[in-house]
Scaffold this motif. Structure first.
Motif, short mmCIF file in Angstrom:
data_model
loop_
_atom_site.label_atom_id
_atom_site.label_comp_id
_atom_site.label_asym_id
_atom_site.label_seq_id
_atom_site.Cartn_x
_atom_site.Cartn_y
_atom_site.Cartn_z
N LYS A 1 -5.87 -6.27 -3.48
CA LYS A 1 -5.69 -5.87 -2.08
C LYS A 1 -4.24 -5.97 -1.64
O LYS A 1 -3.81 -5.27 -0.74
N HIS A 2 -3.48 -6.86 -2.27
CA HIS A 2 -2.11 -7.12 -1.84
C HIS A 2 -1.06 -6.54 -2.78
O HIS A 2 0.12 -6.87 -2.65
N ILE A 3 -1.46 -5.68 -3.68
CA ILE A 3 -0.52 -5.19 -4.68
C ILE A 3 0.62 -4.38 -4.06
O ILE A 3 1.76 -4.48 -4.50
N ASN A 4 0.33 -3.59 -3.04
CA ASN A 4 1.40 -2.81 -2.39
C ASN A 4 2.44 -3.73 -1.77
O ASN A 4 3.66 -3.48 -1.89
N ASP A 5 1.99 -4.78 -1.11
CA ASP A 5 2.92 -5.74 -0.51
C ASP A 5 3.75 -6.44 -1.57
O ASP A 5 4.96 -6.62 -1.40
N ARG A 6 3.11 -6.83 -2.65
CA ARG A 6 3.83 -7.52 -3.73
C ARG A 6 4.85 -6.60 -4.37
O ARG A 6 5.96 -7.02 -4.70
N PHE A 7 4.49 -5.33 -4.56
CA PHE A 7 5.41 -4.34 -5.13
C PHE A 7 6.65 -4.22 -4.23
O PHE A 7 7.78 -4.27 -4.72
N LYS A 8 6.41 -4.10 -2.94
CA LYS A 8 7.52 -3.99 -1.97
C LYS A 8 8.39 -5.26 -2.01
O LYS A 8 9.61 -5.17 -1.99
N GLU A 9 7.76 -6.41 -2.06
CA GLU A 9 8.51 -7.68 -2.10
C GLU A 9 9.45 -7.73 -3.30
O GLU A 9 10.59 -8.18 -3.18
N HIS A 10 8.99 -7.26 -4.45
CA HIS A 10 9.84 -7.27 -5.64
C HIS A 10 11.04 -6.34 -5.48
O HIS A 10 12.15 -6.68 -5.92
#
Length: 104
Positions: free
Chosen positions: A58-67
């Protein structure tokens, strides 16, 4: 077509929940209490693992952006140059596209 990770996790969760029900509520003598408890412990672990990875998904988009943002912060110490401008322009393009895709 290849199954998505979300679909795979949901299928695994449902399948092993159903299998655990057999061991949780069956009183057949074909397996010992210790064996039954071992199976249930393993199925509970799989259930927890599926839940964990569904939450991660569910949080993969946020994690991708964070990286990407973290990488941009690392580049911030570089001297201003055409190279740095190219890095920032490309990474900002990625962030813009991610925002567009996430908004759909």
């Amino acid at each position: 077509m290849k199954t998505s990770s979300k679909e795979m996790l949901e299928k695994m969760s449902g399948l092993f929940y159903a299998r655990s029900t057999h061991y949780r509520y069956s009183k057949h003598p074909e397996f010992s209490e210790k064996y039954r408890n071992g199976r249930l412990a393993a199925y509970d672990y799989i259930s927890d693992l599926c839940f964990y990875f569904l939450q991660e998904e569910k949080h993969i988009n946020d994690r991708f952006k964070e990286h990407i943002v973290e990488q941009m912060e690392k580049y911030s110490t570089m001297n201003d140059s055409e190279y740095k401008k190219g890095l920032y322009d490309a990474l900002n393009d990625v962030l813009d596209e991610l925002h567009k895709i996430s908004s759909i």
